[in-house]
Design a protein around this motif. Structure first.
Motif, PDB file in Angstrom:
ATOM      1  N   VAL A   1       1.272  -1.252   0.018  1.00 30.02           N
ATOM      2  CA  VAL A   1       0.436  -0.182   0.022  1.00 30.02           C
ATOM      3  C   VAL A   1       0.974   1.189  -0.181  1.00 30.02           C
ATOM      4  N   VAL A   2       2.187   1.404   0.997  1.00 25.98           N
ATOM      5  CA  VAL A   2       2.607   2.290   0.648  1.00 25.98           C
ATOM      6  C   VAL A   2       4.601   2.009  -0.267  1.00 25.98           C
TER       7      VAL A   2
ATOM      8  N   GLU B   1      -4.864  -7.182  -2.989  1.00 22.44           N
ATOM      9  CA  GLU B   1      -3.754  -5.858  -3.437  1.00 22.44           C
ATOM     10  C   GLU B   1      -3.904  -4.599  -3.377  1.00 22.44           C
ATOM     11  N   ALA B   2      -3.183  -4.189  -3.018  1.00 21.44           N
ATOM     12  CA  ALA B   2      -3.082  -2.280  -2.626  1.00 21.44           C
ATOM     13  C   ALA B   2      -3.961  -1.788  -4.079  1.00 21.44           C
TER      14      ALA B   2
ATOM     15  N   ASP C   1       5.019  -3.986   2.189  1.00 24.32           N
ATOM     16  CA  ASP C   1       4.446  -4.048   3.582  1.00 24.32           C
ATOM     17  C   ASP C   1       2.305  -4.639   3.558  1.00 24.32           C
ATOM     18  N   GLN C   2       2.177  -4.026   4.133  1.00 24.89           N
ATOM     19  CA  GLN C   2       0.740  -4.766   4.834  1.00 24.89           C
ATOM     20  C   GLN C   2      -0.627  -3.502   5.507  1.00 24.89           C
ATOM     21  N   LEU C   3      -1.778  -3.943   5.294  1.00 22.79           N
ATOM     22  CA  LEU C   3      -2.356  -3.358   6.254  1.00 22.79           C
ATOM     23  C   LEU C   3      -3.628  -4.383   6.369  1.00 22.79           C
TER      24      LEU C   3
ATOM     25  N   SER D   1      -4.270   8.853   2.966  1.00 26.89           N
ATOM     26  CA  SER D   1      -4.520  10.251   1.882  1.00 26.89           C
ATOM     27  C   SER D   1      -3.028   9.450   1.422  1.00 26.89           C
ATOM     28  N   THR D   2      -2.070   9.555   1.682  1.00 21.05           N
ATOM     29  CA  THR D   2      -0.741   8.789   1.266  1.00 21.05           C
ATOM     30  C   THR D   2      -0.905   7.964  -0.123  1.00 21.05           C
TER      31      THR D   2
END
Lengths: 100, 316
Positions: B46-47, B148-149, B51-53, B193-194
């Protein structure tokens, strides 16, 4: 039918009302919806207030409300007075007692 | 012996006092009427890559919202696949229906697709014992929970749609998060928001400007020829064209200029004084462009003035 306030942490309401930008987006409708943070907390904490307010919003505040909800008419009327004191609603006539 | 006992007793009492002062005392609150997990998603990349959210829409329902902050009483937790090891936690921001997430950096990221256990649970220090469906809700991640992102934006908008219906609060305008929606979603998912700026009505993003790869050799070459370097450039030109040094070139140029000036002025005035005076200016010009040194200019000017003086004395 059981009615309840939206399941919102009142801090959400406070946060919205403390932000001019968010309040600008929500407009006056939001104020009347919750009657301000203190109004929401009162509604949130007193089930009778919440129910009467919901009934009023839904147009269900009639003489039959005590029958459907089981709430005494005097409790409904005192809730109406309290809501008016909180400025959530305009002062209004009490609900009449129904004799079955 | 007695004084030693007193000393030890005093020490124990002192330590107890320090512990009591330093330990926050949380008020007890009852169990919620219900605790549930509405939706559970995991996104990756995502960034940054790897990475993972972990995102949860939960509900910790109380008939009357407790006055104590939810962050002290409830949390989101990620457990190992067998449920025995607590891996990551984050306190909830709010009671009732709301959203929360845990972001893991590539270094912290877990095995993608594994059935980790996600819990919305009471603070074990307050709620003891923790009982499933009473003060804790558990969900095991399944294959359909991993995304996925590229799915993140649409899923967040879908979550906002659900929340604004249930809250009776406007969170979306024309399918984009307004200031209210942005506030709550950024609280739940710091940096959202990023991650997906396009689902916000307004967002700030920074353009990256790559460092210049030019070597600036041309500018450096030109800068080397500025100001005091003019003499050097002229020396180079003079030696290149005439095969002589810049100094000799200056002498030749000065002599040529004086000769031309004298050849033009003397026939008109028949007065060598004007020729000498004008030659002084010509020499000044030659000195100014750097062809001759100021000391040489001063000597020649002095010589010209002496000649001019002799001439004037002879003709008065």
């Amino acid at each position: 039918m059981e009615r309840s306030l939206p399941s919102v942490d009142y801090r959400v309401v406070q946060q919205i009302q403390s932000s001019p930008q968010m309040m600008g987006e929500q407009g006056s409708g939001f104020m009347s919806q919750y009657g301000g943070p203190s109004g929401y907390v009162e509604l949130d904490s007193d089930p009778t207030l919440g129910l009467v307010y919901q009934a009023l919003e839904q147009g269900a505040l009639t003489e039959e409300l005590p029958v459907w909800t089981g709430l005494p008419t005097k409790d409904i009327n005192s809730a109406l007075v309290r809501l008016a004191q909180l400025k959530v609603i305009e002062p209004m006539d009490p609900v009449r007692e129904v004799t079955l | 012996m007695r004084s030693v006992k007193r000393f030890l007793l005093g020490g124990v009492v002192g330590i107890l006092c320090i512990l009591l002062i330093g330990t926050p005392v949380l008020a007890l609150i009852g169990n919620p009427t219900s605790v549930s997990i509405g939706d559970l998603f995991v996104f990756r990349n995502v960034v940054e890559s790897g990475d993972q959210l972990y995102f949860v829409r939960y509900s910790v329902t109380y008939p009357v919202t407790p006055g104590e902050p939810a962050s002290n009483y409830f949390l989101m937790a990620i457990y190992s696949t067998n449920g025995t090891v607590l891996l990551h936690t984050r306190p909830l921001n709010y009671y009732q229906e709301n959203i929360i997430s845990i972001y893991l950096t590539p270094a912290q990221a877990l095995v993608w697709g594994d059935p980790y256990i996600i819990k919305i649970m009471g603070n074990p220090a307050i709620f003891s014992p923790l009982v499933e469906n009473t003060n804790m809700k558990t969900r095991t991640l399944g294959p359909s929970d991993f995304h996925e992102a590229s799915d993140l934006g649409s899923y967040m908008v879908a979550q906002a749609t659900i929340l604004q219906t249930n809250w009776v609060v406007t969170l979306l305008v024309n399918g984009l998060l307004n200031a209210t929606g942005a506030t709550f979603f950024n609280q739940a998912v710091p940096g959202l928001s990023t991650m997906v700026p396009l689902i916000f009505q307004t967002s700030i993003s920074y353009t990256s400007i790559p460092p210049s790869s030019e070597n600036h050799t041309y500018e450096a070459a030109q800068q080397a020829k500025r100001g005091p370097a003019l003499t050097a450039a002229l020396n180079e030109t003079a030696s290149g064209i005439f095969g002589a040094s810049g100094n000799w070139f200056g002498v030749f140029a000065a002599a040529l200029l004086m000769g031309v000036f004298g050849g033009v002025v003397f026939p008109m005035t028949h007065n060598p004084g004007w020729v000498l005076l004008g030659s002084g200016f010509a020499l000044g010009l030659v000195m100014w462009v750097g062809l001759i040194a100021m000391s040489a200019f001063a000597i020649i000017v002095a010589f010209c003035l002496i000649l001019f003086g002799i001439y004037m004395l002879a003709h008065i």
